[in-house]
Design a protein around this motif. Structure first.
Motif, mmCIF file in Angstrom:
data_model
loop_
_atom_site.group_PDB
_atom_site.id
_atom_site.type_symbol
_atom_site.label_atom_id
_atom_site.label_comp_id
_atom_site.label_asym_id
_atom_site.label_seq_id
_atom_site.Cartn_x
_atom_site.Cartn_y
_atom_site.Cartn_z
ATOM 1 N N ASP A 124 31.500 23.487 27.784
ATOM 2 C CA ASP A 124 32.460 24.123 27.784
ATOM 3 C C ASP A 124 32.882 24.895 26.479
ATOM 4 O O ASP A 124 32.670 24.091 25.395
ATOM 5 C CB ASP A 124 33.837 23.385 28.195
ATOM 6 N N HIS A 177 37.144 29.778 33.164
ATOM 7 C CA HIS A 177 38.283 28.842 33.493
ATOM 8 C C HIS A 177 39.524 29.745 33.771
ATOM 9 O O HIS A 177 39.685 30.903 33.159
ATOM 10 C CB HIS A 177 38.518 27.845 32.350
ATOM 11 N N THR A 234 37.051 20.678 36.548
ATOM 12 C CA THR A 234 37.173 19.922 35.412
ATOM 13 C C THR A 234 37.932 18.771 35.697
ATOM 14 O O THR A 234 38.387 18.376 36.922
ATOM 15 C CB THR A 234 38.439 20.916 34.670
#
Length: 201
Positions: free
Chosen positions: A16, A53, A197
């Motif tokens: 990420d 995201h 997540t």
């Protein structure tokens, strides 16, 4: 000094990458963000190495307001392509007419979490049908998990609404947790669909 940091865990090749961001985004930002990144780093239409995201921030009417570290712009990236995304540091993106300035990124290797959540997993259909498709997906990949289907969500991409549902998986073993974070569910990750997540139950 850059806040860029590299995790040392060797469990996965996915990261990420998180950019502090200031500015604002349209409420239906998904296609605009995709287009802005496509403009900056080149064609990402077939980039299966990339997930974006969902954007979080203070919402007022048709605008999302970002506030540096509190609401970063985050990408899920396979390591061999990470430099494409890292090159976005200190750039200004225009989401339609909404400017966002990205700062210096931090990068974290994804790791095992017992429970995962995706704000929206792509599916244009009824909730019962969606749940059956989720179960079939897990069976296909021999994944064992408890499933919780949340509310339906939608976003406007190009010229039509796309729908999905919030999904939570719990009681995952390490292998299955990493698989879901790396591969997502049902595609659309470049528009924020199926990006999983950590979920704090």
């Amino acid at each position: 000094r850059s806040r860029l940091c590299y995790a040392l865990c060797m469990d996965t090749s996915w990261f990420d990458i998180c950019f502090p961001a200031t500015g604002n985004a349209p409420i239906n930002y998904e296609y605009a963000l995709f287009s802005a990144i496509n403009h900056e780093i080149g064609d990402i239409h077939q980039a299966d190495w990339l997930g974006i995201h969902p954007i979080y921030g203070k919402r007022e009417k048709n605008t999302i307001y970002l506030n540096d570290l509190k609401y970063p712009i985050r990408f899920r990236v396979e390591k061999t392509h990470r430099n494409f995304i890292l090159s976005l540091a200190n750039r200004k993106l225009f989401l339609d007419n909404h400017p966002i300035i990205l700062g210096e990124p931090a990068m974290f290797k994804i790791k095992y979490h017992n429970s995962l959540i995706s704000r929206k997993v792509s599916f244009n259909g009824m909730k019962n049908d969606f749940e059956n498709e989720i179960k079939s997906f897990l069976d296909k990949h021999n994944i064992i998990a408890n499933i919780q289907i949340g509310n339906q969500r939608k976003c406007f991409i190009k010229d039509k609404f796309n729908y999905g549902y919030e999904v939570k998986f719990t009681n995952l073993i390490k292998e299955h947790s990493l698989f879901l974070q790396q591969n997502g569910v049902f595609g659309g990750r470049r528009f924020g669909f199926g990006v999983f997540t950590k979920y704090l139950a």
